[in-house]
Write an enzyme that holds these catalytic residues in place. Structure first.
Site, PDB file in Angstrom:
ATOM      1  N   GLU A 133     -70.391  15.769   7.671  1.00  0.00           N
ATOM      2  CA  GLU A 133     -69.311  15.316   8.543  1.00  0.00           C
ATOM      3  C   GLU A 133     -67.960  15.309   7.830  1.00  0.00           C
ATOM      4  O   GLU A 133     -67.020  14.652   8.267  1.00  0.00           O
ATOM      5  CB  GLU A 133     -69.605  13.906   9.112  1.00  0.00           C
ATOM      6  CG  GLU A 133     -71.004  13.691   9.652  1.00  0.00           C
ATOM      7  CD  GLU A 133     -71.330  14.558  10.861  1.00  0.00           C
ATOM      8  OE1 GLU A 133     -70.494  15.367  11.267  1.00  0.00           O
ATOM      9  OE2 GLU A 133     -72.447  14.422  11.399  1.00  0.00           O
ATOM     10  N   ASP A 186     -69.076  24.400  12.419  1.00  0.00           N
ATOM     11  CA  ASP A 186     -70.526  24.348  12.512  1.00  0.00           C
ATOM     12  C   ASP A 186     -71.031  25.738  12.882  1.00  0.00           C
ATOM     13  O   ASP A 186     -70.555  26.347  13.853  1.00  0.00           O
ATOM     14  CB  ASP A 186     -70.974  23.356  13.585  1.00  0.00           C
ATOM     15  CG  ASP A 186     -70.727  21.915  13.192  1.00  0.00           C
ATOM     16  OD1 ASP A 186     -70.617  21.637  11.987  1.00  0.00           O
ATOM     17  OD2 ASP A 186     -70.648  21.063  14.100  1.00  0.00           O
TER      18      ASP A 186
END
Length: 424
Positions: A167, A280
């Site tokens: 993250e 991502d």
């Protein structure tokens, strides 16, 4: 030709063997079919350009006994049957059905996906994608980081210190532990810090700020995937297929992929020289159907190079905890709407510190520490599934402490050695 670096962070929560549909291992099968297999073809055609990470927890699943066999059955049996139910009303789904056939063929051809990714993987990450600044102890952070690094070396060979912070969650107090484990370079989202060039911490780690402008060209809700030509990934048929374009018309793949090539040209034109952008991996193909076409065109048009740092200036003296989550801080995983998962994780970690936790207990702790459960609760994207998973791992952790069970937690962290979980 414009120079830039593209970091692809490849990660899925540990869903293999834990449920199927609508939440569970079908997430993984879809990512394999729509993202990983098409991406591998692009990486093979453009080797050495993209900075690619694969999380250990994803690699655990791709190596789990029987996992890819079940994935192949999903592609060969389940998807053709579900397409057949929707095709009479949505003939445009012939294209989608064919893409799944191609994916099944590609999976059979490649077989071992870890081997297929091996030439391209450069960076590793924490074992189960824990938000490292929210861990309670040095021992807990070492368990996550060192297990992840050992997993990378076992599967992919040499490792040169590149590490994806789950993250993008960073705080200065974790730097010395990262350096101790051999981390040399990582990415941070310093949008709110106002620092745009790489900096070196006192511990010696190079922190590379991401270019938020470049990321938002794609990732923002008004970014490229919102264009009407693209396939709408939110509107589904009765049997969960994507039959429409964003503009509401029947999806036309020729139009969608042509738009992706146009947007790739715009992206390269508008990107800042030398920018480092990260995404991502699952965005490309899975969440943005035409994203793999976009990515390959960018690789053709730009001078894309791996992340590298030359003699950066010292990092600022005082930097708050940062992430690429809401507010660019840690609230996505620690605020009340995340369901208190962060505190359950910390309690379990502190409990383990005072016991002789065996491999089974440590694996359950690792599973509980995943950032995915809090994230899914916070954005209400997976019903009760993340709460149930977190609670099940917490309960199994406590049970393993009592009965000393040494049973494996499926294939999670299979190379976890006898770990002395102690605080120096």
């Amino acid at each position: 030709m414009k120079r830039c670096s593209i970091v692809l962070h490849t990660h899925m929560p540990y869903v293999e063997g834990f449920g199927t549909w609508p939440f569970g291992e079908e997430w993984l099968w879809e990512a394999v079919a729509t993202s990983y297999l098409p991406l591998l073809d692009v990486l093979d055609r453009h080797p050495g350009k993209v900075t690619l990470s694969i999380t250990p927890v994803l690699a655990d699943q791709l190596e789990a006994p029987g996992a890819l066999d079940r994935c192949l059955r999903f592609l060969r049996e389940i998807r053709p049957a579900s397409h057949a139910l929707d095709l009479p009303d949505h003939p445009q789904l012939e294209y989608s059905a064919h893409r799944y056939e191609q994916a099944a063929d590609a999976l059979e051809r490649r077989g071992d996906l870890i081997a297929a990714f091996r030439p391209h993987v450069q960076w590793t990450s924490a074992a189960t994608h824990a938000v490292l600044p929210l861990l309670a102890t040095d021992a807990g952070l070492r368990l996550q980081v060192e297990t992840g690094i050992a997993s990378h070396r076992e599967r992919f060979g040499a490792w040169h210190g590149g590490f994806w912070l789950p993250e993008c969650a960073h705080a200065p107090w974790i730097d010395h532990l990262l350096e101790e484990a051999g981390v040399h370079v990582t990415c941070v989202d310093w949008t709110n810090v106002g620092v745009g060039d790489p900096r070196r911490t006192e511990a010696g780690i190079a922190l590379v700020p991401l270019d938020r402008h470049g990321i938002d060209l794609v990732w923002d809700h008004r970014g490229y995937p919102s264009h009407g030509d693209y396939r709408d990934t939110n509107r589904l048929t009765a049997h969960a297929h994507q039959a429409w374009a964003v503009d509401g018309t029947a999806y036309d793949p020729e139009r969608g992929h042509a738009r992706a090539r146009v947007d790739a040209e715009r992206f390269v034109r508008d990107l800042t020289e030398g920018a480092v952008v990260a995404f991502d991996t699952e965005l490309f193909g899975h969440h943005w159907h035409e994203g793999v076409t976009f990515l390959e065109r960018v690789l053709e048009l730009a001078h894309v190079v791996p992340v590298a740092v030359d003699d950066p200036a010292p990092a600022p003296a005082e930097v708050p905890p940062t992430s690429w989550g809401e507010g660019r801080d840690l609230r996505t995983w620690s605020a009340p709407r995340a369901g208190g998962i962060a505190w359950a994780q910390r309690r379990a970690e502190l409990t383990a510190l005072g016991t002789e936790a065996g491999p089974r207990a440590l694996r359950e702790l690792l599973a509980l520490q995943s950032s995915d459960w809090a994230f899914q609760i916070a954005n209400a994207s997976a019903g009760e599934y993340p709460r149930e998973r977190a609670e099940a791992h917490r309960a199994a952790f406590e049970a393993a402490l009592v009965d000393g069970s040494s049973d494996e937690l499926r294939n999670l962290a299979p190379n976890l050695a006898d770990w002395a979980f102690v605080q120096p």
